[in-house]
Design a protein around this motif. Structure first.
Motif, mmCIF file in Angstrom:
data_model
loop_
_atom_site.group_PDB
_atom_site.id
_atom_site.type_symbol
_atom_site.label_atom_id
_atom_site.label_comp_id
_atom_site.label_asym_id
_atom_site.label_seq_id
_atom_site.Cartn_x
_atom_site.Cartn_y
_atom_site.Cartn_z
ATOM 1 N N ASP A 108 -22.637 -46.173 -87.102
ATOM 2 C CA ASP A 108 -21.564 -45.769 -86.175
ATOM 3 C C ASP A 108 -20.856 -46.995 -85.600
ATOM 4 O OD1 ASP A 108 -20.210 -43.631 -84.586
ATOM 5 O OD2 ASP A 108 -21.107 -44.718 -82.911
ATOM 6 N N SER A 111 -18.576 -48.285 -88.204
ATOM 7 C CA SER A 111 -17.476 -47.327 -88.353
ATOM 8 C C SER A 111 -16.396 -47.560 -87.304
ATOM 9 C CB SER A 111 -18.006 -45.899 -88.244
ATOM 10 O OG SER A 111 -16.960 -44.962 -88.172
ATOM 11 N N LYS A 112 -16.837 -47.719 -86.058
ATOM 12 C CA LYS A 112 -15.874 -47.917 -84.969
ATOM 13 C C LYS A 112 -15.159 -49.266 -85.064
ATOM 14 C CE LYS A 112 -17.636 -44.759 -81.466
ATOM 15 N NZ LYS A 112 -18.361 -43.876 -82.361
ATOM 16 N N GLY A 114 -14.218 -50.384 -87.949
ATOM 17 C CA GLY A 114 -13.398 -50.269 -89.162
ATOM 18 C C GLY A 114 -13.994 -50.972 -90.362
ATOM 19 N N ASP A 115 -15.286 -51.286 -90.297
ATOM 20 C CA ASP A 115 -15.968 -51.979 -91.401
ATOM 21 C C ASP A 115 -16.702 -50.949 -92.261
ATOM 22 O OD1 ASP A 115 -17.315 -53.650 -93.090
ATOM 23 O OD2 ASP A 115 -18.170 -54.938 -91.541
ATOM 24 N N SER A 116 -15.952 -50.272 -93.115
ATOM 25 C CA SER A 116 -16.517 -49.186 -93.917
ATOM 26 C C SER A 116 -17.496 -49.692 -94.972
ATOM 27 C CB SER A 116 -15.396 -48.382 -94.582
ATOM 28 O OG SER A 116 -14.579 -49.220 -95.376
ATOM 29 N N ALA A 119 -20.813 -50.193 -93.301
ATOM 30 C CA ALA A 119 -21.371 -48.880 -92.972
ATOM 31 C C ALA A 119 -22.010 -48.252 -94.202
ATOM 32 C CB ALA A 119 -20.279 -47.972 -92.416
ATOM 33 N N SER A 140 -20.447 -40.330 -89.597
ATOM 34 C CA SER A 140 -20.065 -41.693 -89.227
ATOM 35 C C SER A 140 -19.463 -42.448 -90.412
ATOM 36 C CB SER A 140 -21.273 -42.462 -88.698
ATOM 37 O OG SER A 140 -21.695 -41.951 -87.465
ATOM 38 N N SER A 144 -15.674 -43.801 -90.988
ATOM 39 C CA SER A 144 -15.350 -45.209 -91.253
ATOM 40 C C SER A 144 -14.341 -45.326 -92.398
ATOM 41 C CB SER A 144 -16.615 -46.001 -91.572
ATOM 42 O OG SER A 144 -17.147 -45.657 -92.832
ATOM 43 N N ARG A 147 -10.880 -44.126 -91.255
ATOM 44 C CA ARG A 147 -10.218 -45.136 -90.414
ATOM 45 C C ARG A 147 -9.531 -46.215 -91.252
ATOM 46 N NH1 ARG A 147 -12.201 -45.858 -84.851
ATOM 47 N NH2 ARG A 147 -13.522 -44.102 -84.298
ATOM 48 N N THR A 148 -10.117 -46.513 -92.415
ATOM 49 C CA THR A 148 -9.525 -47.537 -93.285
ATOM 50 C C THR A 148 -8.578 -46.940 -94.323
ATOM 51 O OG1 THR A 148 -11.477 -47.440 -94.744
ATOM 52 C CG2 THR A 148 -11.469 -49.114 -93.010
#
Length: 329
Positions: A108, A111-112, A114-116, A119, A140, A144, A147-148
């Motif tokens: 998580d 994810s927050k 932005g490092d997918s 994750a 989560s 992630s 977000r990307t």
């Protein structure tokens, strides 16, 4: 001490901690874990790590998974992922096995940020460690990738989630539906919404439906938008201001002014007060359609209610009466 930590009064908890020995009571690992968790709750993670080092010197007990997970969680919440990962690795080197909760916290955190990729790497570590991913972990990682902007990976994880028979929760649905709508993949978001509607254990909030309704309205497919609204009502989900505004704007854009007025009346009938965007959009549409008198009537009624200082319910009732809308008494 636990009670004080829960309400954020960590300094008072430390007073009890410091006075324990004078009562012949020695702190144990639970005591330290309680204080560490309390410090992390108030954002003082560095001090929590100092307590960790204190535990390491103790001859009778050692830090456990709870100790490390609390501090890792504190660093993740503050966005200090390098510190979190360093402790995560240290934990493993000490022979302490991270549990599902530990992995979920780190995933998580990535994810927050932005490092997918990180994750996903943590997800694979969890699998290799023999852990079964739960809905929190999947949600989560899906988040992630959303977000990307890598929706294809998110959808692959969605498929894997279903293959593993992990039921998505309302947050999983919401994240994917919003991301798909943002990418203008309306049909896929519509399919997910249908699946969500079949779940008897979930009553979605309007914010899940709204982007799909908005997408179909902007695409000019009002019939599909209205169909979603009907499903929304059947599910027991009450429209909010955004739902009504989206529908009014959508019908105005297609020149379906009478339907827009009906939606506006329905909005008033359920006590949902329109905002300036709703009002200006509707009145502008009416004037373009040659219905200036109807537009003026709406503006005049709204203006009178604002000046009269009536309550929200009185304003709604008064406005409905002025527009010749039947009012239940």
């Amino acid at each position: 001490m636990r009670g004080l930590c829960r309400v954020g009064n960590v300094e008072k908890a430390f007073e009890f901690f410091n006075s324990m020995e004078s009562f012949g009571c020695l702190p144990d690992l639970i005591t330290y874990n309680t204080l560490i968790n309390g410090l992390c709750r108030v954002g003082n993670v560095d001090r929590a790590q100092m307590l960790l080092r204190e535990i390491e010197k103790h001859p009778e007990f050692s830090p456990d998974v709870v100790t490390y997970t609390s501090i890792i969680s504190g660093y993740c919440k503050s966005g200090r992922m390098e510190k979190a990962v360093t402790l995560f690795d240290e934990m493993i080197q000490r022979g302490i096995r991270p549990n599902l909760f530990t992995f979920n916290i780190v995933i998580d955190g990535f994810s927050k940020k932005g490092d997918s990729d990180s994750a996903l790497m943590m997800y694979e570590k969890a699998l290799n460690g023999g852990l079964k991913p739960d809905v929190v972990m999947f949600t989560s990682i899906i988040d992630s990738h959303c977000r990307t902007g890598d929706l294809d990976k998110s959808m692959k994880l969605w498929d894997e989630m279903n293959k593993r028979q992990v039921s998505p929760n309302v947050f999983t649905f919401s994240i994917l539906i919003h991301a798909l709508c943002k990418a203008n993949r309306l049909n896929e978001s519509r399919d997910l919404l249908r699946r969500l509607n079949l779940r008897k254990d979930i009553i979605p909030s309007p914010f899940i439906y709204n982007p799909v309704i908005d997408g179909f309205c902007k695409a000019g497919n009002l019939d599909e938008a209205n169909s979603i609204v009907a499903e929304m009502e059947a599910k027991g989900c009450v429209h909010d201001k955004m739902t009504f505004t989206i529908l009014i704007l959508g019908h105005c854009m297609k020149g379906r002014t009478f339907e827009a007025i009906d939606i506006y009346k329905k909005m008033l009938s359920v006590g949902c007060a329109p905002d300036n965007i709703t009002m200006s959009s509707l009145t502008s549409c009416l004037r373009k359609a040659g219905m200036a008198s109807e537009a003026n009537e709406i503006e005049l009624s709204a203006s009178k209610n604002m000046k009269s200082g009536l309550s929200s319910l009185e304003k709604t009732t008064h406005l409905m009466t002025n527009m010749n809308i039947p009012v239940a008494v």
